[in-house]
Design a protein around this motif. Structure first.
Motif, mmCIF file in Angstrom:
data_model
loop_
_atom_site.group_PDB
_atom_site.id
_atom_site.type_symbol
_atom_site.label_atom_id
_atom_site.label_comp_id
_atom_site.label_asym_id
_atom_site.label_seq_id
_atom_site.Cartn_x
_atom_site.Cartn_y
_atom_site.Cartn_z
ATOM 1 N N PRO A 182 0.899 -1.361 -0.055
ATOM 2 C CA PRO A 182 -0.033 0.189 0.069
ATOM 3 C C PRO A 182 0.818 1.166 -0.104
ATOM 4 C CG PRO A 182 0.049 -0.957 2.393
ATOM 5 C CD PRO A 182 0.890 -1.980 1.202
ATOM 6 N N THR A 183 0.663 2.101 -0.943
ATOM 7 C CA THR A 183 1.329 3.389 -1.129
ATOM 8 C C THR A 183 -0.030 4.277 -1.325
ATOM 9 O OG1 THR A 183 1.572 3.215 -3.641
ATOM 10 C CG2 THR A 183 3.392 2.433 -2.087
ATOM 11 N N PRO A 184 0.336 5.719 -1.370
ATOM 12 C CA PRO A 184 -0.659 6.686 -1.647
ATOM 13 C C PRO A 184 -1.395 6.410 -3.008
ATOM 14 C CG PRO A 184 1.028 7.751 -0.528
ATOM 15 C CD PRO A 184 1.596 6.354 -0.826
ATOM 16 N N LEU A 185 -0.396 5.973 -3.990
ATOM 17 C CA LEU A 185 -0.796 5.821 -5.228
ATOM 18 C C LEU A 185 -1.335 4.499 -5.571
ATOM 19 C CD1 LEU A 185 -0.719 6.533 -8.342
ATOM 20 C CD2 LEU A 185 1.462 5.093 -8.625
ATOM 21 N N MET A 186 -1.080 3.492 -4.916
ATOM 22 C CA MET A 186 -1.670 2.208 -4.920
ATOM 23 C C MET A 186 -3.353 2.176 -4.083
ATOM 24 S SD MET A 186 -2.962 -0.698 -2.821
ATOM 25 C CE MET A 186 -3.037 -2.360 -2.759
ATOM 26 N N LEU A 187 -3.317 3.014 -3.170
ATOM 27 C CA LEU A 187 -4.602 3.204 -2.259
ATOM 28 C C LEU A 187 -5.713 3.808 -3.174
ATOM 29 C CD1 LEU A 187 -3.187 3.489 1.166
ATOM 30 C CD2 LEU A 187 -4.255 1.594 0.393
ATOM 31 N N GLU A 188 -4.982 4.951 -3.887
ATOM 32 C CA GLU A 188 -5.840 5.867 -4.739
ATOM 33 C C GLU A 188 -6.505 5.053 -5.692
ATOM 34 O OE1 GLU A 188 -7.957 9.420 -5.266
ATOM 35 O OE2 GLU A 188 -6.359 8.927 -3.540
ATOM 36 N N ALA A 189 -5.813 4.206 -6.448
ATOM 37 C CA ALA A 189 -6.237 3.468 -7.601
ATOM 38 C C ALA A 189 -7.190 2.504 -7.310
ATOM 39 C CB ALA A 189 -4.931 2.801 -8.109
ATOM 40 N N LEU A 190 -6.926 1.996 -5.881
ATOM 41 C CA LEU A 190 -7.815 0.990 -5.287
ATOM 42 C C LEU A 190 -9.273 1.629 -5.223
ATOM 43 C CD1 LEU A 190 -8.130 -2.311 -4.632
ATOM 44 C CD2 LEU A 190 -7.036 -1.533 -2.265
ATOM 45 N N ALA A 214 -5.034 -7.563 5.731
ATOM 46 C CA ALA A 214 -4.582 -7.404 7.262
ATOM 47 C C ALA A 214 -4.396 -5.916 7.293
ATOM 48 C CB ALA A 214 -3.568 -8.228 7.542
ATOM 49 N N ASP A 215 -4.241 -4.955 6.443
ATOM 50 C CA ASP A 215 -3.851 -3.691 6.532
ATOM 51 C C ASP A 215 -5.209 -2.843 6.678
ATOM 52 O OD1 ASP A 215 -2.963 -0.869 5.730
ATOM 53 O OD2 ASP A 215 -1.084 -1.747 5.305
ATOM 54 N N PRO A 216 -5.164 -2.158 7.496
ATOM 55 C CA PRO A 216 -6.677 -1.396 7.582
ATOM 56 C C PRO A 216 -6.717 -0.313 6.477
ATOM 57 C CG PRO A 216 -4.964 -0.862 9.297
ATOM 58 C CD PRO A 216 -4.523 -1.907 8.650
ATOM 59 N N GLN A 217 -5.680 0.167 6.097
ATOM 60 C CA GLN A 217 -5.702 1.097 4.828
ATOM 61 C C GLN A 217 -6.331 0.751 3.596
ATOM 62 O OE1 GLN A 217 -2.354 4.308 4.779
ATOM 63 N NE2 GLN A 217 -1.219 2.303 5.389
ATOM 64 N N VAL A 218 -5.893 -0.593 3.519
ATOM 65 C CA VAL A 218 -6.273 -1.396 2.167
ATOM 66 C C VAL A 218 -7.760 -1.876 2.243
ATOM 67 C CG1 VAL A 218 -6.136 -3.295 0.773
ATOM 68 C CG2 VAL A 218 -4.174 -2.283 1.557
ATOM 69 N N ARG A 219 -8.165 -2.079 3.338
ATOM 70 C CA ARG A 219 -9.531 -2.392 3.735
ATOM 71 C C ARG A 219 -10.582 -0.982 3.414
ATOM 72 N NH1 ARG A 219 -7.664 -5.207 7.958
ATOM 73 N NH2 ARG A 219 -8.709 -3.729 9.745
ATOM 74 N N ALA A 220 -9.801 -0.054 4.080
ATOM 75 C CA ALA A 220 -10.670 1.539 4.174
ATOM 76 C C ALA A 220 -10.762 1.736 2.710
ATOM 77 C CB ALA A 220 -9.909 2.250 5.011
ATOM 78 N N ALA A 221 -9.779 1.338 1.791
ATOM 79 C CA ALA A 221 -10.109 1.995 0.329
ATOM 80 C C ALA A 221 -11.051 1.197 -0.482
ATOM 81 C CB ALA A 221 -8.593 1.748 -0.265
ATOM 82 N N VAL A 222 -11.420 0.012 -0.040
ATOM 83 C CA VAL A 222 -12.590 -0.752 -0.863
ATOM 84 C C VAL A 222 -13.745 -0.675 0.196
ATOM 85 C CG1 VAL A 222 -10.802 -2.030 -2.107
ATOM 86 C CG2 VAL A 222 -11.907 -2.935 0.068
ATOM 87 N N GLY A 223 -13.758 -0.084 1.316
ATOM 88 C CA GLY A 223 -14.759 0.014 2.241
ATOM 89 C C GLY A 223 -15.921 0.934 2.010
#
Length: 223
Positions: A182-190, A214-223
């Protein structure tokens, strides 16, 4: 009298070595108005870079040019200060704006790309989806992120494969699909994929992976 002397003004500008003298001549030519355009355009091509820049400064303050082709060619000038002024001229006029943005984004020049992206004011028109997509391959992560944000509202399916390259990879013995770190770019694209393309077949599996992350940032990006 000033309009009739526009050609002499162009020659004076050509010979004005002192910066203040050039500035006064620029002010004079700008006051002349559209009538000075033919003389300036005649001198633009083949002019020394400093004269080309000055001519473009004047043109940026006049009504739309009749023939933008020489200015479009100036976007590829060796001198970045000339390219900068040419882009300013073209961005001011609807007739040349999209073409100038397209040329700049596909050219890859970092400074020009930033100006072109900023000129879109947060929205990407359908005609510019492909050039903005080209920025996703740019080495500058900040410009990539700006491009992804511009594409957030696009309905073109062309954006999906490019966005997927920013969020997934294949690895391991069985070459399984995995999420990239997860990077800012990856999370934005997701987040764009989750918001706009959640029912698109290639995206569904990625969103499922992200939802189990397991990463809350990743889950939040799709939540």
């Amino acid at each position: 009298g000033l309009v009739q002397g526009a050609g002499h003004g162009g020659r004076a500008l050509f010979g004005a070595d002192h910066r203040q003298a050039r500035r006064r001549m620029l002010d004079l030519l700008t006051q002349v108005g559209p009538g000075v355009e033919p003389a300036l355009m005649q001198r633009l091509e083949g002019a020394p870079w400093y004269l080309a820049r000055n001519i473009l400064v004047v043109l940026s303050q006049l009504p739309p040019v009749v023939n933008p082709e020489p200015i479009l060619r100036a976007l590829r000038h060796d001198e970045p200060r000339v390219r900068h002024e040419a882009l300013k001229v073209l961005l001011r006029h609807p007739a040349t704006r999209d073409r100038a943005i397209s040329d700049v984004l596909e050219g890859g020049d970092e400074a020009q790309t930033r100006i072109a992206l900023n000129s879109l004011n947060g929205r990407c028109p359908p005609s510019l989806v492909a050039p903005v997509l080209a920025v996703i391959g740019h080495p500058n992560a900040e410009l990539q992120l700006q491009a992804v944000r511009l594409l957030a509202d696009s309905t073109s399916p062309l954006v999906v494969p490019q966005l997927l390259t920013l969020v997934r990879t294949r690895g391991g013995l069985f070459r399984r699909v995995r999420l990239l770190p997860p990077t800012p770019l990856m999370l934005e694209a997701l987040a764009v994929l989750a918001t706009r393309w959640a029912n698109h077949r290639p995206v569904i599996a990625i969103l499922q992976l992200a939802g189990r992350s397991a990463d809350p940032q990743v889950r939040a990006a799709v939540g």
